[in-house]
Every structure is written in structure tokens, then in C-alpha cells.
Design an enzyme around this catalytic site. Sequence first.
Site, PDB file in Angstrom:
ATOM      1  N   ASP A  11      51.400  43.261  49.263  1.00  0.00           N
ATOM      2  CA  ASP A  11      52.310  43.545  48.125  1.00  0.00           C
ATOM      3  C   ASP A  11      51.652  44.686  47.340  1.00  0.00           C
ATOM      4  O   ASP A  11      51.152  44.478  46.249  1.00  0.00           O
ATOM      5  CB  ASP A  11      52.508  42.295  47.263  1.00  0.00           C
ATOM      6  CG  ASP A  11      51.204  41.652  46.771  1.00  0.00           C
ATOM      7  OD1 ASP A  11      50.134  41.907  47.384  1.00  0.00           O
ATOM      8  OD2 ASP A  11      51.235  40.910  45.778  1.00  0.00           O
ATOM      9  N   ASP A  15      44.689  46.371  43.869  1.00  0.00           N
ATOM     10  CA  ASP A  15      43.582  45.950  44.746  1.00  0.00           C
ATOM     11  C   ASP A  15      43.989  45.990  46.224  1.00  0.00           C
ATOM     12  O   ASP A  15      43.153  46.218  47.098  1.00  0.00           O
ATOM     13  CB  ASP A  15      43.005  44.580  44.356  1.00  0.00           C
ATOM     14  CG  ASP A  15      44.009  43.457  44.430  1.00  0.00           C
ATOM     15  OD1 ASP A  15      45.174  43.659  44.097  1.00  0.00           O
ATOM     16  OD2 ASP A  15      43.609  42.340  44.851  1.00  0.00           O
ATOM     17  N   ASP A  16      45.303  45.832  46.509  1.00  0.00           N
ATOM     18  CA  ASP A  16      45.785  46.045  47.886  1.00  0.00           C
ATOM     19  C   ASP A  16      45.508  47.498  48.279  1.00  0.00           C
ATOM     20  O   ASP A  16      45.103  47.790  49.412  1.00  0.00           O
ATOM     21  CB  ASP A  16      47.299  45.833  47.982  1.00  0.00           C
ATOM     22  CG  ASP A  16      47.752  44.497  47.423  1.00  0.00           C
ATOM     23  OD1 ASP A  16      48.146  43.621  48.185  1.00  0.00           O
ATOM     24  OD2 ASP A  16      47.724  44.345  46.176  1.00  0.00           O
ATOM     25  N   GLU A 166      46.252  30.121  42.684  1.00  0.00           N
ATOM     26  CA  GLU A 166      45.981  31.557  42.881  1.00  0.00           C
ATOM     27  C   GLU A 166      47.321  32.253  43.126  1.00  0.00           C
ATOM     28  O   GLU A 166      48.228  31.684  43.744  1.00  0.00           O
ATOM     29  CB  GLU A 166      45.023  31.726  44.068  1.00  0.00           C
ATOM     30  CG  GLU A 166      44.643  33.162  44.367  1.00  0.00           C
ATOM     31  CD  GLU A 166      45.693  33.944  45.126  1.00  0.00           C
ATOM     32  OE1 GLU A 166      45.829  35.148  44.877  1.00  0.00           O
ATOM     33  OE2 GLU A 166      46.405  33.320  45.948  1.00  0.00           O
ATOM     34  N   HIS A 241      39.628  41.295  45.069  1.00  0.00           N
ATOM     35  CA  HIS A 241      40.306  40.261  45.865  1.00  0.00           C
ATOM     36  C   HIS A 241      40.649  40.759  47.276  1.00  0.00           C
ATOM     37  O   HIS A 241      40.144  40.269  48.284  1.00  0.00           O
ATOM     38  CB  HIS A 241      41.605  39.832  45.183  1.00  0.00           C
ATOM     39  CG  HIS A 241      41.460  39.329  43.785  1.00  0.00           C
ATOM     40  ND1 HIS A 241      40.767  38.193  43.465  1.00  0.00           N
ATOM     41  CD2 HIS A 241      41.945  39.811  42.599  1.00  0.00           C
ATOM     42  CE1 HIS A 241      40.836  37.986  42.161  1.00  0.00           C
ATOM     43  NE2 HIS A 241      41.547  38.958  41.610  1.00  0.00           N
ATOM     44  N   ASP A 242      41.577  41.711  47.329  1.00  0.00           N
ATOM     45  CA  ASP A 242      42.109  42.128  48.634  1.00  0.00           C
ATOM     46  C   ASP A 242      41.090  42.904  49.478  1.00  0.00           C
ATOM     47  O   ASP A 242      41.011  42.698  50.698  1.00  0.00           O
ATOM     48  CB  ASP A 242      43.395  42.941  48.435  1.00  0.00           C
ATOM     49  CG  ASP A 242      44.496  42.084  47.833  1.00  0.00           C
ATOM     50  OD1 ASP A 242      44.321  40.850  47.762  1.00  0.00           O
ATOM     51  OD2 ASP A 242      45.534  42.639  47.428  1.00  0.00           O
TER      52      ASP A 242
HETATM   53  C1  BDR Z   1      45.909  38.403  44.479  1.00  0.00           C
HETATM   54  O1  BDR Z   1      47.103  38.524  43.706  1.00  0.00           O
HETATM   55  C2  BDR Z   1      47.459  39.878  43.564  1.00  0.00           C
HETATM   56  O2  BDR Z   1      47.630  40.201  42.212  1.00  0.00           O
HETATM   57  C3  BDR Z   1      46.338  40.702  44.106  1.00  0.00           C
HETATM   58  O3  BDR Z   1      46.840  41.854  44.748  1.00  0.00           O
HETATM   59  C4  BDR Z   1      45.656  39.774  45.078  1.00  0.00           C
HETATM   60  O4  BDR Z   1      46.229  39.856  46.355  1.00  0.00           O
HETATM   61  C5  BDR Z   1      44.797  37.884  43.623  1.00  0.00           C
HETATM   62  O5  BDR Z   1      45.078  36.589  43.187  1.00  0.00           O
HETATM   63 CA    CA Z   2      47.716  41.694  46.919  1.00  0.00          CA
END
Ligand code: BDR
Ligand code: CA
Length: 311
Positions: A11, A15-16, A166, A241-242
Site C-alpha cells: 500500500d 515506509d513501503d 497492528e 516497518h516495511d
Molecule cells: C504498517 O502499516 C503501514 O502504515 C506501514 O506502511 C506498514 O506497512 C505498519 O504498521
Molecule cells: Ca505498508
Amino acid sequence: MKRTKILLDADVGIDDAVAMLFLAGRPDAELVAVGSVHGNIPSDLAAANALRLLELCGLDDVPVAIGARRPMAQPLATAEWVHGADGLGNIGHPAARRAPSNESAVEQILRLTAESPGEITIVAVGPLTNLGLALCLDPSLAQRVKSVSVMGGAIVHEGNASPTAEANIWHDPEAAQLVFDAGWPVTMVGLDVTMATRLRKQQLDEIAAMGSTRGDFAHKILQHYLDVYEKSFGTRECPLHDPLAAGIALDPTYIQEELVRDVGVNLTGPTRGATIIDRRPWYEPSGKPLTRVPMRVDSDRFVADLLNALR
Ligand code: BDR
Ligand code: CA
């Protein structure tokens, strides 16, 4: 060098995007395709962002397919407040010249895994709707995929989309349960390890000074993300995260401690979207499919590798 074939399902928010820049800079990764999904932003915009990133990285032959525009059993909810109205920190980066392909992200998953059985690693860093739909259409998909690295879930750590859930799991809990129950090799890279893997001032300064295309772009889009996290952390730093889920897909030796358990996703009540595993020392396998759940990773090594990839 043997390269890991990666199909990214995302998505594409900030961070993606950093995960894409990381993969683009890793000689051991071959990005074979990207599928978009609702989550941080609408799915069509996530696909447009994937195309922007690929163009920036000179990966013009990697196809991008639009995926699920809503979750399976709840209304669409997006998080532009975290990622910006454009999903990329409102930096106004121009649209890519290319358009998404004509097949859907679900068709793309089924087709590519049928063409290269046992070769593709799926890195799923958004809600799991596309993977869930693909499994509904063709349950044998689980036998054709090398492994799945999911960014999602939280075991001991509190949630980020709700007190217990999450965000990626919270956006589509039914799809997540399908993915954990499919019987393919899944690693659930959750908040327990991603919240501890951060970019801090020193690394942000290093990225700013790199003078590379990937580094400059990362630094620009990260400013919005840092504004958001600064409010909760009190310092200007952000979790990865990603990128960490992408890193573990390429190199599972970042994992220093893990639990291997069947993962339950709570589907009802105020804890809907929470991921539950049995952490008791006397746990005995129930016979349900097992998921690797990292509980501690070598964050320093991963962050150093991320910086190298951005360079
Ligand atoms: C996840 O949620 C999204 O906001 C970020 O891209 C990540 O994949 C973190 O909880
Ligand atoms: Ca993401």
C-alpha cells in the site's frame, strides 16, 4: 550471485517506498513485480506511487498491477495523516510515464507463481487482501510460493491502529487469517521487531549527505513520516516497518530470536485485528500451519545494510 525473486505487495506509503528503494539497491534482490493494495492510501494511488518509485530507480520493466480497493469484510479506511495525501509525504513528485498493467494484482500473483513455481518470495507490506483473494481463487497457490514475508501483527508490543492491532492486520483481519492458515512458509515481521529497528539522527544525517538518487528521495519523503513519529516518540526518529520485512525476506539471519507458532487473528470485538500466539513454554503444536514470528532482530546490521542500499 543468486538473486531472490521478489513479488512486492504494498500500500505504497512512505515506509513501503523506502522498502522499494532498499530492494532496488540490493544486488541479491530481483524485483519481479509489484501489486498495490488499499491501506495507507487507496489502491490506485498506491500503484501510481509504485510506478513513480520504479521510474526513479530505473526499473521500468517491472510490472505494476492494481489490487484490492477495499478489505474483505469491513469498509475502506486509509491513513493519509501518516503518509501524506499523496502517500509519499506530499513532496509533489511527478506522475510516472508508465501506466499499471491490465491484469489485477491477484491475477498477477497467480500468473507469476504458476510461471515460476517454487521460485517467488512474496513480500507483503500492506493489508493482506490480495493474498487472501488469491488463496480463495486458487488454494494451491500456497504450494507454488517459496516464502512469504509479511509486515504485520504485534505479539507483546501494543498495536498502532488500535490498542491491540497492528495496522496491516487491522485493515483486513479476515485476509490475514487466510494467509496464516494457508500452509506456506510465512514469517510475520511485526511491531515487536519493527518498532525497535529505527532510523535515528545519525543515520538520517548520513542519508542526507549521500547525494544518491535513492538516498535523496528517501530523505525527502521521510520528513513527513518523522513529523508524525516525533509526536509520539518525542525524538526525530522513525521505525522501519516495511524495509525490515523486505530485509528478512532476503536475509533471515537478521532474526536473532523467534517463536514458531500458529497465529490467530482476532475477528470480533474491540481487539479485532490483534494477532495471538501461544507463548507459554509448555506450548505444543496444534497441527495448524506454523508461522515464524521474529521477537528480536539484529537492527544495527539491518540499518547499516539499508543505508548501503540507499547509497
Ligand atoms: C504498517 O502499516 C503501514 O502504515 C506501514 O506502511 C506498514 O506497512 C505498519 O504498521
Ligand atoms: Ca505498508
